[in-house]
Design an enzyme around this catalytic site. Structure first.
Site, PDB file in Angstrom:
ATOM      1  CD  GLN A  99      -1.128  -0.542   3.698  1.00 25.60           C
ATOM      2  OE1 GLN A  99      -1.197   0.232   4.653  1.00 25.60           O
ATOM      3  NE2 GLN A  99      -1.835  -1.672   3.635  1.00 25.60           N
ATOM      4  CG  HIS A 101      -0.355   5.541   4.114  1.00 24.05           C
ATOM      5  ND1 HIS A 101      -1.475   4.750   4.043  1.00 24.05           N
ATOM      6  CD2 HIS A 101       0.505   4.893   4.942  1.00 24.05           C
ATOM      7  CE1 HIS A 101      -1.299   3.677   4.797  1.00 24.05           C
ATOM      8  NE2 HIS A 101      -0.111   3.741   5.352  1.00 24.05           N
ATOM      9  CD  GLU A 118       2.247   3.927   8.221  1.00 25.54           C
ATOM     10  OE1 GLU A 118       1.095   4.209   8.574  1.00 25.54           O
ATOM     11  OE2 GLU A 118       2.516   2.908   7.560  1.00 25.54           O
ATOM     12  CG  HIS A 176       4.094   1.118   3.646  1.00 26.49           C
ATOM     13  ND1 HIS A 176       3.651   2.291   3.082  1.00 26.49           N
ATOM     14  CD2 HIS A 176       3.145   0.757   4.559  1.00 26.49           C
ATOM     15  CE1 HIS A 176       2.498   2.635   3.633  1.00 26.49           C
ATOM     16  NE2 HIS A 176       2.177   1.716   4.536  1.00 26.49           N
ATOM     17  NE  ARG A 196      -6.658  -3.319   1.053  1.00 23.39           N
ATOM     18  CZ  ARG A 196      -7.926  -2.939   1.251  1.00 23.39           C
ATOM     19  NH1 ARG A 196      -8.793  -2.945   0.259  1.00 23.39           N
ATOM     20  NH2 ARG A 196      -8.314  -2.558   2.441  1.00 23.39           N
TER      21      ARG A 196
END
Length: 323
Positions: A99, A101, A118, A176, A196
């Site tokens: 996926q 972000h 993150e 990642h 995704r």
């Protein structure tokens, strides 16, 4: 104000395992728990205070009630009533999807949301466990589409064998995935937006393939993100804080302790979150409020906290993060 604990929010997933409930010492029989959201202001999954005078209030309630005293003046000016971080434990019995972000700009435009930068801290790793982070070789957006459709996209990604204590910073735009056998603590911006890209051709409990976001993802991916190893290196020193990640979104340090430490937060204009990943301790603030914390527990210190003393009960490892 006082150090806050929250009720755990358990999430059952297709790929979830059986490590979270015993790690958190919970009396629960849920199966396939893939995530536990420790501190969350995501709509529909808001953390609820578990201790003290504010027990029963949600985290958004707390921000509205205490404002700068909870989050800090600069954070309140920057984020208003939106709490900026989401803290999770993730247990992957099976591979998670590959996926990416979006960053703040794209997430704001498409979803009126924060982006999602993150980091992962590896708590435990089964033999052979891996994390996927970034590209192993340069590809073009055209080749990305071709590889997604012919099933070879994973071939150009950087796969890293992991061990406890490994740290990965995953900025928005970096492709990642969390591999089977990885058990991690995740610190991220408050966002539940994931594009995704590849899901190993899995079906959900109703026999349906999960939705892929191949086209949306192409605008979010940093195609220049190629390195030999995306691991974050840090010193391993006992009985003093060691900074692991410093970003515009959060700063995270590790405390590997056998001796008492006092932390002076009088100049820090932010809340502080402690995530206990090993052992146990007592945390006492400048108002003489005291909480016990053990592996699997997370506490939030309000920005009004001036000082805390951490008293280990044997050895303890804590992640400390703030904005």
């Amino acid at each position: 104000m006082y150090p806050l604990k929250f009720e755990p929010i358990l999430k059952q997933t297709l790929w979830g395992g059986d490590k979270i409930i015993p790690f958190k010492h919970l009396n629960d029989t849920l199966a396939n728990v893939g995530e536990c959201w420790e501190v969350s202001a995501v709509e529909g999954s808001e953390s609820i205070v578990a201790n003290g005078a504010d027990k029963g209030l949600t985290l958004p309630d707390m921000v509205r009630k205490y404002k700068e005293d909870l989050v800090g003046e600069a954070n309140y000016a920057r984020f208003g009533n939106k709490f900026p971080l989401l803290i999770k434990f993730i247990d992957a019995k099976l591979d998670l999807s590959i996926q990416v972000h979006p960053g703040d700009e794209l997430a704001k435009k498409r979803h009126n949301s924060f982006g999602k930068n993150e980091m992962w801290y590896v708590i435990a790793a089964d033999q052979g466990a891996k994390l996927i982070s970034g590209f192993a070789e340069q590809i073009t957006p055209k080749e990305y589409k071709e590889r997604v459709y012919n099933g070879t996209f994973a071939d150009v990604l950087q796969t890293c064998a992991i061990k406890p204590g490994d740290v990965f910073y995953v900025p928005a735009g970096r492709v990642h995935g969390i591999g089977a056998g990885a058990f991690v603590a995740e610190i991220q911006q408050t966002s539940d937006i994931t594009y995704r890209i590849f899901d190993y051709n899995r079906k959900d409990k109703d026999g349906k393939s999960r939705e892929l976001h191949t086209s949306q993802a192409i605008d979010a991916i940093n195609f220049a993100d190629v390195q030999d190893d995306f691991r974050t290196e840090y010193e391993q020193v006992q009985n003093e804080p060691v900074e692991m990640v410093a970003s515009p979104y959060f700063t995270t340090s590790i405390y590997d302790m056998t001796e008492e430490i006092t932390c002076d937060y009088s100049e820090l204009d932010s809340f502080v979150i402690f995530i206990c990943v090993e052992g146990s301790c007592r945390i006492i603030d400048n108002e003489k409020n005291e909480v016990s914390v053990q592996a699997g527990e997370t506490i939030l210190l309000p920005a009004a906290t001036q000082e805390v003393t951490i008293v280990p009960e044997g050895a303890v490892k804590l992640l400390e993060t703030y904005v």
